[in-house]
Design a protein around this motif. Structure first.
Motif, mmCIF file in Angstrom:
data_model
loop_
_atom_site.group_PDB
_atom_site.id
_atom_site.type_symbol
_atom_site.label_atom_id
_atom_site.label_comp_id
_atom_site.label_asym_id
_atom_site.label_seq_id
_atom_site.Cartn_x
_atom_site.Cartn_y
_atom_site.Cartn_z
ATOM 1 N N LEU A 39 0.826 -1.205 0.000
ATOM 2 C CA LEU A 39 0.000 0.000 0.000
ATOM 3 C C LEU A 39 0.865 1.261 0.000
ATOM 4 O O LEU A 39 0.572 2.222 -0.718
ATOM 5 C CB LEU A 39 -0.950 0.003 1.200
ATOM 6 C CG LEU A 39 -2.089 -1.010 1.146
ATOM 7 C CD1 LEU A 39 -2.784 -1.111 2.510
ATOM 8 C CD2 LEU A 39 -3.098 -0.642 0.066
ATOM 9 N N ALA A 40 1.924 1.247 0.797
ATOM 10 C CA ALA A 40 2.832 2.404 0.849
ATOM 11 C C ALA A 40 3.452 2.664 -0.519
ATOM 12 O O ALA A 40 3.508 3.811 -0.975
ATOM 13 C CB ALA A 40 3.910 2.179 1.905
ATOM 14 N N GLU A 41 3.889 1.606 -1.185
ATOM 15 C CA GLU A 41 4.498 1.760 -2.507
ATOM 16 C C GLU A 41 3.464 2.166 -3.549
ATOM 17 O O GLU A 41 3.712 3.058 -4.365
ATOM 18 C CB GLU A 41 5.187 0.466 -2.925
ATOM 19 C CG GLU A 41 6.437 0.169 -2.135
ATOM 20 C CD GLU A 41 7.040 -1.197 -2.444
ATOM 21 O OE1 GLU A 41 6.388 -2.015 -3.139
ATOM 22 O OE2 GLU A 41 8.163 -1.449 -1.974
ATOM 23 N N ASP A 42 2.299 1.530 -3.546
ATOM 24 C CA ASP A 42 1.268 1.813 -4.548
ATOM 25 C C ASP A 42 0.775 3.254 -4.484
ATOM 26 O O ASP A 42 0.448 3.848 -5.517
ATOM 27 C CB ASP A 42 0.073 0.873 -4.377
ATOM 28 C CG ASP A 42 0.352 -0.543 -4.860
ATOM 29 O OD1 ASP A 42 1.434 -0.777 -5.445
ATOM 30 O OD2 ASP A 42 -0.518 -1.412 -4.644
ATOM 31 N N TYR A 43 0.688 3.812 -3.283
ATOM 32 C CA TYR A 43 0.132 5.149 -3.122
ATOM 33 C C TYR A 43 1.189 6.203 -2.784
ATOM 34 O O TYR A 43 0.846 7.352 -2.504
ATOM 35 C CB TYR A 43 -0.977 5.132 -2.062
ATOM 36 C CG TYR A 43 -2.164 4.326 -2.505
ATOM 37 C CD1 TYR A 43 -3.058 4.832 -3.442
ATOM 38 C CD2 TYR A 43 -2.369 3.036 -2.025
ATOM 39 C CE1 TYR A 43 -4.145 4.080 -3.878
ATOM 40 C CE2 TYR A 43 -3.459 2.283 -2.452
ATOM 41 C CZ TYR A 43 -4.331 2.805 -3.379
ATOM 42 O OH TYR A 43 -5.404 2.064 -3.809
ATOM 43 N N ASP A 44 2.462 5.799 -2.788
ATOM 44 C CA ASP A 44 3.573 6.714 -2.521
ATOM 45 C C ASP A 44 3.384 7.441 -1.190
ATOM 46 O O ASP A 44 3.394 8.670 -1.114
ATOM 47 C CB ASP A 44 3.736 7.713 -3.672
ATOM 48 C CG ASP A 44 5.049 8.476 -3.578
ATOM 49 O OD1 ASP A 44 6.030 7.920 -3.038
ATOM 50 O OD2 ASP A 44 5.086 9.647 -4.040
ATOM 51 N N ILE A 45 3.142 6.636 -0.161
ATOM 52 C CA ILE A 45 2.958 7.161 1.189
ATOM 53 C C ILE A 45 3.811 6.339 2.149
ATOM 54 O O ILE A 45 4.339 5.286 1.788
ATOM 55 C CB ILE A 45 1.475 7.122 1.626
ATOM 56 C CG1 ILE A 45 0.901 5.698 1.529
ATOM 57 C CG2 ILE A 45 0.649 8.088 0.784
ATOM 58 C CD1 ILE A 45 -0.552 5.572 1.958
ATOM 59 N N SER A 46 3.928 6.811 3.384
ATOM 60 C CA SER A 46 4.733 6.094 4.376
ATOM 61 C C SER A 46 3.946 4.939 4.994
ATOM 62 O O SER A 46 2.716 4.935 4.975
ATOM 63 C CB SER A 46 5.178 7.052 5.483
ATOM 64 O OG SER A 46 4.079 7.384 6.315
ATOM 65 N N ARG A 47 4.673 3.993 5.547
ATOM 66 C CA ARG A 47 4.007 2.875 6.227
ATOM 67 C C ARG A 47 3.263 3.365 7.465
ATOM 68 O O ARG A 47 2.245 2.799 7.849
ATOM 69 C CB ARG A 47 5.018 1.789 6.579
ATOM 70 C CG ARG A 47 5.461 1.021 5.331
ATOM 71 C CD ARG A 47 6.444 -0.051 5.632
ATOM 72 N NE ARG A 47 5.781 -1.178 6.275
ATOM 73 C CZ ARG A 47 6.388 -2.319 6.527
ATOM 74 N NH1 ARG A 47 7.650 -2.505 6.180
ATOM 75 N NH2 ARG A 47 5.736 -3.300 7.122
#
Length: 134
Positions: A39-47
């Protein structure tokens, strides 16, 4: 899609996206959510942001977290019909830690407290009970 420039917090946007997938059935009961890393990679957000979103969904009772297996769409519990007798009253409160363990309750699920005419109380998880009057 996540809008990093929006006024709405990013974790809330992700929670909205996942909630919509659950509500539409794209993610069904018992299905795993993508991993925090995915999810972090797909949406370019932090864990950390992903964890906040999952925490939001967990507090709403939509997902369960089973470490280390992952996060899953909550499987609804069977509903029990409880007939209220004449003079019984009903209240609600959050469960104690012992009740949460005993009934395997998700965060955010309250207890219904049925108070008999003589003052005795019985408790029921609110997500598993339907109250009825005779």
């Amino acid at each position: 899609m996540i809008d990093h420039s929006a006024d709405r917090a990013v974790f809330r946007q992700l929670a909205d996206l996942l909630r919509r997938q659950i509500e539409t059935g794209e993610l069904g009961p018992g299905d795993p959510l993508p991993s925090e890393l995915r999810l972090a990679e797909d949406y370019d957000i932090s864990r950390t942001t992903v964890r906040q979103a999952i925490g939001q969904l967990r507090s709403e009772g939509l997902v369960t977290v089973d470490r280390p297996r992952g996060t899953f769409v909550r499987v609804p519990e069977p509903v029990e019909v409880v007939a209220l007798a004449r003079g019984e009253r009903v209240g609600a409160r959050m469960p104690t830690d012992a009740e949460r363990r005993k009934y395997r309750l998700s965060d955010g699920v309250p207890m219904l407290v049925v108070i008999a005419a003589d003052g005795t109380e019985t408790v029921h998880p609110a997500d598993r009970v339907q109250l009825s009057r005779p």
